[in-house]
Design a protein around this motif. Structure first.
Motif, PDB file in Angstrom:
ATOM      1  N   SER A 164       0.819  -1.215   0.000  1.00 32.63           N
ATOM      2  CA  SER A 164       0.000   0.000   0.000  1.00 32.63           C
ATOM      3  C   SER A 164       0.852   1.263   0.000  1.00 32.63           C
ATOM      4  CB  SER A 164      -0.932   0.008   1.212  1.00 32.63           C
ATOM      5  OG  SER A 164      -0.192  -0.095   2.426  1.00 32.63           O
ATOM      6  N   CYS A 165       2.161   1.133   0.230  1.00 33.26           N
ATOM      7  CA  CYS A 165       3.067   2.287   0.162  1.00 33.26           C
ATOM      8  C   CYS A 165       3.433   2.634  -1.273  1.00 33.26           C
ATOM      9  CB  CYS A 165       4.350   1.999   0.943  1.00 33.26           C
ATOM     10  SG  CYS A 165       4.162   1.948   2.749  1.00 33.26           S
ATOM     11  N   CYS A 166       3.141   1.758  -2.204  1.00 34.57           N
ATOM     12  CA  CYS A 166       3.591   1.944  -3.583  1.00 34.57           C
ATOM     13  C   CYS A 166       2.782   3.018  -4.306  1.00 34.57           C
ATOM     14  CB  CYS A 166       3.471   0.633  -4.347  1.00 34.57           C
ATOM     15  SG  CYS A 166       4.515  -0.697  -3.686  1.00 34.57           S
ATOM     16  N   ARG A 167       3.448   3.698  -5.203  1.00 34.25           N
ATOM     17  CA  ARG A 167       2.776   4.709  -6.022  1.00 34.25           C
ATOM     18  C   ARG A 167       1.784   4.034  -6.979  1.00 34.25           C
ATOM     19  NH1 ARG A 167       5.492   9.596  -5.503  1.00 34.25           N
ATOM     20  NH2 ARG A 167       7.502   9.430  -4.428  1.00 34.25           N
ATOM     21  N   ASN A 168       2.187   2.905  -7.536  1.00 39.66           N
ATOM     22  CA  ASN A 168       1.298   2.062  -8.346  1.00 39.66           C
ATOM     23  C   ASN A 168       1.290   0.674  -7.704  1.00 39.66           C
ATOM     24  OD1 ASN A 168       0.704   3.978 -10.522  1.00 39.66           O
ATOM     25  ND2 ASN A 168       2.873   3.752 -11.029  1.00 39.66           N
ATOM     26  N   VAL A 169       0.192   0.351  -7.042  1.00 42.07           N
ATOM     27  CA  VAL A 169       0.133  -0.871  -6.255  1.00 42.07           C
ATOM     28  C   VAL A 169       0.058  -2.093  -7.158  1.00 42.07           C
ATOM     29  CG1 VAL A 169      -1.161  -2.154  -4.512  1.00 42.07           C
ATOM     30  CG2 VAL A 169      -0.987   0.342  -4.362  1.00 42.07           C
ATOM     31  N   THR A 170       1.071  -2.953  -7.009  1.00 42.96           N
ATOM     32  CA  THR A 170       1.111  -4.249  -7.676  1.00 42.96           C
ATOM     33  C   THR A 170       1.637  -5.264  -6.665  1.00 42.96           C
ATOM     34  OG1 THR A 170       3.350  -3.792  -8.502  1.00 42.96           O
ATOM     35  CG2 THR A 170       1.492  -3.270  -9.976  1.00 42.96           C
ATOM     36  N   PRO A 171       1.390  -6.550  -6.868  1.00 42.98           N
ATOM     37  CA  PRO A 171       1.871  -7.555  -5.908  1.00 42.98           C
ATOM     38  C   PRO A 171       3.372  -7.475  -5.680  1.00 42.98           C
ATOM     39  CG  PRO A 171       0.287  -8.532  -7.415  1.00 42.98           C
ATOM     40  CD  PRO A 171       0.572  -7.161  -7.938  1.00 42.98           C
ATOM     41  N   ASN A 172       3.762  -7.406  -4.388  1.00 42.71           N
ATOM     42  CA  ASN A 172       5.170  -7.386  -3.954  1.00 42.71           C
ATOM     43  C   ASN A 172       5.939  -6.143  -4.388  1.00 42.71           C
ATOM     44  OD1 ASN A 172       4.877 -10.001  -2.787  1.00 42.71           O
ATOM     45  ND2 ASN A 172       5.198 -10.933  -4.804  1.00 42.71           N
ATOM     46  N   CYS A 173       5.225  -5.083  -4.761  1.00 48.00           N
ATOM     47  CA  CYS A 173       5.926  -3.865  -5.169  1.00 48.00           C
ATOM     48  C   CYS A 173       6.644  -3.211  -3.995  1.00 48.00           C
ATOM     49  CB  CYS A 173       4.952  -2.878  -5.806  1.00 48.00           C
ATOM     50  SG  CYS A 173       3.622  -2.324  -4.688  1.00 48.00           S
ATOM     51  N   GLY A 174       6.213  -3.504  -2.763  1.00 49.71           N
ATOM     52  CA  GLY A 174       6.819  -2.887  -1.593  1.00 49.71           C
ATOM     53  C   GLY A 174       8.213  -3.386  -1.279  1.00 49.71           C
ATOM     54  N   ARG A 175       8.663  -4.413  -1.984  1.00 49.76           N
ATOM     55  CA  ARG A 175      10.023  -4.901  -1.754  1.00 49.76           C
ATOM     56  C   ARG A 175      11.074  -3.954  -2.322  1.00 49.76           C
ATOM     57  NH1 ARG A 175       9.346 -11.444  -2.999  1.00 49.76           N
ATOM     58  NH2 ARG A 175       7.795 -11.823  -1.328  1.00 49.76           N
ATOM     59  N   ASN A 176      10.654  -3.111  -3.237  1.00 50.46           N
ATOM     60  CA  ASN A 176      11.548  -2.095  -3.803  1.00 50.46           C
ATOM     61  C   ASN A 176      11.234  -0.775  -3.096  1.00 50.46           C
ATOM     62  OD1 ASN A 176      12.988  -0.242  -5.279  1.00 50.46           O
ATOM     63  ND2 ASN A 176      12.351  -1.015  -7.284  1.00 50.46           N
ATOM     64  N   THR A 177      12.152  -0.297  -2.258  1.00 52.50           N
ATOM     65  CA  THR A 177      11.889   0.891  -1.438  1.00 52.50           C
ATOM     66  C   THR A 177      12.488   2.169  -2.031  1.00 52.50           C
ATOM     67  OG1 THR A 177      13.833   0.394  -0.073  1.00 52.50           O
ATOM     68  CG2 THR A 177      11.702  -0.447   0.683  1.00 52.50           C
ATOM     69  N   SER A 178      12.756   2.162  -3.310  1.00 60.78           N
ATOM     70  CA  SER A 178      13.284   3.389  -3.933  1.00 60.78           C
ATOM     71  C   SER A 178      12.174   4.429  -4.049  1.00 60.78           C
ATOM     72  CB  SER A 178      13.858   3.069  -5.312  1.00 60.78           C
ATOM     73  OG  SER A 178      12.862   2.517  -6.158  1.00 60.78           O
ATOM     74  N   ALA A 179      12.586   5.691  -4.118  1.00 60.84           N
ATOM     75  CA  ALA A 179      11.630   6.804  -4.085  1.00 60.84           C
ATOM     76  C   ALA A 179      10.696   6.813  -5.291  1.00 60.84           C
ATOM     77  CB  ALA A 179      12.389   8.133  -4.013  1.00 60.84           C
ATOM     78  N   ASP A 180      11.108   6.244  -6.421  1.00 58.53           N
ATOM     79  CA  ASP A 180      10.245   6.249  -7.593  1.00 58.53           C
ATOM     80  C   ASP A 180       9.204   5.133  -7.563  1.00 58.53           C
ATOM     81  OD1 ASP A 180      12.245   4.359  -7.812  1.00 58.53           O
ATOM     82  OD2 ASP A 180      12.272   4.424 -10.006  1.00 58.53           O
TER      83      ASP A 180
END
Length: 234
Positions: A164-180
């Motif tokens: 839910s922190c992701c700019r574009n929510v996709t499965p497991n996107c939160g594993r990448n914590t870069s600002a983009d």
């Protein structure tokens, strides 16, 4: 004839006032529901001062609707008892609103502290399904991540941050914590800013309602005097 015409004018002004007063009651109900949905719908705040505020707003809105209907009937039927009761109820509501405004100002810091405490507790219990849904909804709504910032999740999650922190929510996107990929700013400051911005709107609505109430009290008192004196208001 002048006095009779003047009293007739007061009667219709009071009727119009009560219609506007009824609309203000609807506005309060809507504001209360929005606040309840926006905040308490995403976090289960246990503080009475914080969680009870939107409920009080809704209750006041319902009472205003009842009183406005009572005032309309009293003015239209020229019933002295109903107009008197309306005046007393309106004065009581006005006093309660003043007390509520004072209490809100006095307890504003406690409300902020209660919200911050609840947010941190919800994060700590994120693995519970209910808490996960609550915190995810809030992070998506405010486009934020964590309490102060996204690093608040690191002690609690070993593989990044919630999706839910992701700019574009996709499965497991939160594993990448870069600002983009994720929102790195914390939720608490954004929520505080949201509350600060919206308090101006709430204050404006409250001021408008207070002006309506004062006018209503004046109209009701004049109409009471006219009815009591035996003047015919047609």
């Amino acid at each position: 004839m002048t006095l009779e015409g003047g009293m007739k004018c007061v009667k219709y002004l009071m009727f119009i006032f009560n219609f506007l007063f009824w609309i203000s009651g609807i506005a309060l109900i809507v504001v209360g529901i929005l606040v309840q949905t926006k905040l308490n719908g995403t976090l289960h705040i246990t503080s009475v001062a914080a969680s009870g505020a939107p409920i009080v707003i809704i209750i006041v809105g319902v009472i205003i609707n009842f009183v406005a209907f009572f005032g309309c009937c009293g003015a239209w039927n020229e019933n002295y008892c109903m107009v008197t009761t309306f005046t007393i109820l309106l004065i009581l509501i006005f006093l309660v609103e003043i007390a509520a405004a004072i209490a809100g100002y006095v307890f504003k810091d406690q409300i902020r502290d209660a919200f911050e405490k609840t947010f941190n507790q919800t994060m700590a219990n994120y693995n519970q399904s209910t808490n996960a849904a609550n915190i995810d909804n809030l992070q998506r709504q405010f486009k934020c991540c964590g309490a102060a910032n996204y690093t608040d999740w690191f002690p609690k999650m070993s593989n990044g941050v919630p999706d839910s922190c992701c700019r574009n929510v996709t499965p497991n996107c939160g594993r990448n914590t870069s600002a983009d990929v994720i929102y790195q700013g914390g939720c608490l400051e954004l929520i505080k800013e949201w509350l600060k911005d919206n308090i101006v709107i709430v204050a404006g609505v409250a001021l408008g309602i207070a002006i309506f109430q004062i006018l209503g009290i004046i109209f009701a008192c004049v109409l009471m005097k006219g009815i009591k004196s035996g003047y015919e208001v047609m």
